[in-house]
Write a protein that holds these residues in place. Sequence first.
Motif, PDB file in Angstrom:
ATOM      1  N   LYS A  85       0.846  -1.198   0.000  1.00 21.67           N
ATOM      2  CA  LYS A  85       0.000   0.000   0.000  1.00 21.67           C
ATOM      3  C   LYS A  85       0.878   1.244   0.000  1.00 21.67           C
ATOM      4  O   LYS A  85       0.600   2.223  -0.712  1.00 21.67           O
ATOM      5  N   TYR A  86       1.942   1.201   0.795  1.00 21.43           N
ATOM      6  CA  TYR A  86       2.897   2.316   0.850  1.00 21.43           C
ATOM      7  C   TYR A  86       3.498   2.580  -0.527  1.00 21.43           C
ATOM      8  O   TYR A  86       3.512   3.713  -1.021  1.00 21.43           O
ATOM      9  N   VAL A  87       3.978   1.521  -1.165  1.00 18.81           N
ATOM     10  CA  VAL A  87       4.625   1.646  -2.470  1.00 18.81           C
ATOM     11  C   VAL A  87       3.639   2.125  -3.530  1.00 18.81           C
ATOM     12  O   VAL A  87       3.973   2.973  -4.384  1.00 18.81           O
ATOM     13  N   SER A  88       2.409   1.632  -3.491  1.00 16.24           N
ATOM     14  CA  SER A  88       1.425   1.956  -4.532  1.00 16.24           C
ATOM     15  C   SER A  88       1.027   3.424  -4.525  1.00 16.24           C
ATOM     16  O   SER A  88       0.599   3.967  -5.558  1.00 16.24           O
ATOM     17  N   LEU A  89       1.177   4.085  -3.387  1.00 11.56           N
ATOM     18  CA  LEU A  89       0.782   5.489  -3.266  1.00 11.56           C
ATOM     19  C   LEU A  89       1.890   6.455  -3.672  1.00 11.56           C
ATOM     20  O   LEU A  89       1.666   7.667  -3.734  1.00 11.56           O
ATOM     21  N   ILE A  90       3.075   5.929  -3.922  1.00 11.04           N
ATOM     22  CA  ILE A  90       4.204   6.788  -4.306  1.00 11.04           C
ATOM     23  C   ILE A  90       4.372   6.696  -5.821  1.00 11.04           C
ATOM     24  O   ILE A  90       4.837   5.697  -6.359  1.00 11.04           O
ATOM     25  N   ASP A  99       5.946   9.011  -7.952  1.00 12.18           N
ATOM     26  CA  ASP A  99       7.041   9.723  -8.625  1.00 12.18           C
ATOM     27  C   ASP A  99       8.343   8.932  -8.644  1.00 12.18           C
ATOM     28  O   ASP A  99       9.412   9.487  -8.859  1.00 12.18           O
ATOM     29  N   ILE A 100       8.255   7.619  -8.418  1.00 14.12           N
ATOM     30  CA  ILE A 100       9.453   6.771  -8.388  1.00 14.12           C
ATOM     31  C   ILE A 100       9.246   5.572  -9.305  1.00 14.12           C
ATOM     32  O   ILE A 100       8.163   4.971  -9.328  1.00 14.12           O
ATOM     33  N   ASP A 101      10.266   5.229 -10.041  1.00 14.21           N
ATOM     34  CA  ASP A 101      10.239   4.015 -10.854  1.00 14.21           C
ATOM     35  C   ASP A 101      10.723   2.866  -9.966  1.00 14.21           C
ATOM     36  O   ASP A 101      11.922   2.658  -9.790  1.00 14.21           O
ATOM     37  N   TRP A 102       9.791   2.108  -9.429  1.00 11.32           N
ATOM     38  CA  TRP A 102      10.141   1.028  -8.500  1.00 11.32           C
ATOM     39  C   TRP A 102      10.815  -0.146  -9.201  1.00 11.32           C
ATOM     40  O   TRP A 102      11.380  -1.026  -8.541  1.00 11.32           O
ATOM     41  N   ASN A 103      10.775  -0.171 -10.497  1.00 17.30           N
ATOM     42  CA  ASN A 103      11.455  -1.246 -11.234  1.00 17.30           C
ATOM     43  C   ASN A 103      12.974  -1.152 -11.066  1.00 17.30           C
ATOM     44  O   ASN A 103      13.685  -2.136 -11.268  1.00 17.30           O
ATOM     45  N   GLU A 104      13.448   0.041 -10.720  1.00 22.76           N
ATOM     46  CA  GLU A 104      14.883   0.232 -10.531  1.00 22.76           C
ATOM     47  C   GLU A 104      15.338  -0.124  -9.110  1.00 22.76           C
ATOM     48  O   GLU A 104      16.535  -0.153  -8.834  1.00 22.76           O
ATOM     49  N   PHE A 105      14.349  -0.398  -8.246  1.00 19.79           N
ATOM     50  CA  PHE A 105      14.697  -0.711  -6.852  1.00 19.79           C
ATOM     51  C   PHE A 105      15.388  -2.060  -6.748  1.00 19.79           C
ATOM     52  O   PHE A 105      14.960  -3.042  -7.350  1.00 19.79           O
ATOM     53  N   SER A 119      12.916  10.135  -4.514  1.00 14.99           N
ATOM     54  CA  SER A 119      11.722  10.953  -4.694  1.00 14.99           C
ATOM     55  C   SER A 119      12.069  12.370  -5.101  1.00 14.99           C
ATOM     56  O   SER A 119      13.045  12.952  -4.618  1.00 14.99           O
ATOM     57  N   LYS A 120      11.245  12.950  -5.991  1.00  8.42           N
ATOM     58  CA  LYS A 120      11.439  14.334  -6.394  1.00  8.42           C
ATOM     59  C   LYS A 120      11.109  15.249  -5.213  1.00  8.42           C
ATOM     60  O   LYS A 120      10.320  14.911  -4.348  1.00  8.42           O
ATOM     61  N   GLY A 121      11.690  16.413  -5.208  1.00  5.10           N
ATOM     62  CA  GLY A 121      11.451  17.329  -4.106  1.00  5.10           C
ATOM     63  C   GLY A 121      12.605  17.291  -3.123  1.00  5.10           C
ATOM     64  O   GLY A 121      13.755  17.077  -3.490  1.00  5.10           O
ATOM     65  N   ASN A 122      12.293  17.457  -1.837  1.00  2.56           N
ATOM     66  CA  ASN A 122      13.359  17.618  -0.843  1.00  2.56           C
ATOM     67  C   ASN A 122      13.399  16.497   0.184  1.00  2.56           C
ATOM     68  O   ASN A 122      13.808  16.699   1.311  1.00  2.56           O
ATOM     69  N   ARG A 123      12.973  15.306  -0.194  1.00  7.24           N
ATOM     70  CA  ARG A 123      12.949  14.227   0.798  1.00  7.24           C
ATOM     71  C   ARG A 123      14.356  13.805   1.214  1.00  7.24           C
ATOM     72  O   ARG A 123      14.607  13.525   2.375  1.00  7.24           O
ATOM     73  N   GLU A 124      15.275  13.750   0.260  1.00  8.22           N
ATOM     74  CA  GLU A 124      16.647  13.388   0.627  1.00  8.22           C
ATOM     75  C   GLU A 124      17.246  14.438   1.549  1.00  8.22           C
ATOM     76  O   GLU A 124      17.915  14.112   2.532  1.00  8.22           O
ATOM     77  N   SER A 125      16.976  15.720   1.264  1.00  7.48           N
ATOM     78  CA  SER A 125      17.490  16.769   2.149  1.00  7.48           C
ATOM     79  C   SER A 125      16.789  16.736   3.502  1.00  7.48           C
ATOM     80  O   SER A 125      17.381  17.076   4.522  1.00  7.48           O
ATOM     81  N   ALA A 126      15.527  16.289   3.539  1.00  6.99           N
ATOM     82  CA  ALA A 126      14.819  16.150   4.810  1.00  6.99           C
ATOM     83  C   ALA A 126      15.492  15.082   5.671  1.00  6.99           C
ATOM     84  O   ALA A 126      15.645  15.246   6.889  1.00  6.99           O
ATOM     85  N   ASN A 127      15.892  13.985   5.042  1.00  9.86           N
ATOM     86  CA  ASN A 127      16.607  12.927   5.753  1.00  9.86           C
ATOM     87  C   ASN A 127      17.921  13.457   6.315  1.00  9.86           C
ATOM     88  O   ASN A 127      18.312  13.145   7.439  1.00  9.86           O
TER      89      ASN A 127
END
Length: 469
Positions: free
Chosen positions: A321-326, A328-334, A364-372
């Motif tokens: 459910k978590y993955v399906s709601l995101i 802006d990410i290509d999960w095939n590359e995970f 993820s696009k935006g500032n999630r990496e900077s938030a981490n």
Amino acid sequence: MKIFIDENKFEKYYIKNGSVYHNQNILKIFPYNTKYQSSLSEEIYNFDSCIGEFCRLVYNKKLDKKNLNIGDIDNIIKDVDATAIDKITLKSIIKETILNEDGSLYTFHPKLLNYINISSKSNEDLAKFLYDVLLDSNMKRDIKNKMIECFEYVPNNILELMVIKNLPELECIKERRRSYKVLAPNVSKLFIEDLSFIMKNPMLFIGDIENLLKYYYFFYVSQTAIKLSKFFDMNKKTTEELYFNLDWESVARSRTSYMLGWRMLESNLKTLLIHSILMSILNLNDENTEYDYSDINELLKNCSEEEKREIYLNVNNIKNKYVSLIKDIDWNEFNNKFDKYEDDFLKKEMVDFFKKIEYRFIKSKGNRESANTRYRKWFEEYCKMNFLKRRGPLGYTLNLTKEQLLFITKICIKDKNRIKLKDLFEEYRKRGICFDRDSQNKIIELFEKLNIIEKKSDSGDAQYVKSIL
């Protein structure tokens, strides 16, 4: 009892307008947020305000800043029977002897620590965090009694006694209920031991409470970060090895202190927020018990294969459910490169959930990496101010100054007349401070210069370090 993630609670706390939001407050582990910016470094530097709030929490008191003016000399001498001229002279003497340049009182008595203002919300949260994780609930009553005894110390100096007797009354509050999960109880145990020692002597307490809290803040968070990186193999009772360098020695890449010092710790700090989020999700249930990785590991030992399969399906459902709601990410590359639990499908599934949360912050696009990054910056910047030193191209290394080393040595020896050198190094290690052979030799050289080391025989087989109280 078993692990079960309530899907309704997940949707309530983690989903908003069809998007996933990261909530790490279901199970509180650290006092940090993702709003750090360089302008807030002053809040980290002003650690003394954290000390004031910590003491008040132990003392069950609250500071009323509106009615607080402990530097009001007229109030201090209000009961003195003297002429107007003599009072002017007395006010001048008090001002010169017990007031700092900014008008605040010089901390000459333990009770005055309770009157240090809180400078920021972050320092208030930090004080609550340290109170929760460093003071074991079973020992709090004993510690509170010792602190009250320390705060009620009667000074011999008449001026100091006059000030203490005329301090504004602090408001009494109820004892704080714990909000943060304790993940390193071995650190808490040692803190209580060392705090009890410095509280025996009011002057020692005044001089060392800041050093003690500053180090144990570092000790607890660094130990917790390393433990979390071990997932279900974490051992909450043991002390993880972490190597320090000395301020006055040179460092090379080949040194153990370089490889297993800040370089190792820094890599573990990078996932603090991710661990906090995952463990909060795993605790979305109706039970009063809080589970960390170690607790989950113990619970799984008593689960049948059928129960494990049920938990697996539950975790897998929430993860999907978590993955399906995101979007802006290509999960095939995970690609989950973590292969430690290949033979345990349930633990592997939980770690895969962790890796997907981490992947979102990275991709993820935006500032999630900077938030981490901002989340862990609260602690990293604190380390730079207190326990790190830049070593040219090597970057930062964990660092102790002579003053810090002697302080740690003092609380390790306590009121013993002397201690075997090898036992002293073991006491360091128990407190999360390891030294490689080069650093140990530098410490021995320092102790020899200070004349606090002695040999029982000319061979030097049994060396002792004398008390430095």
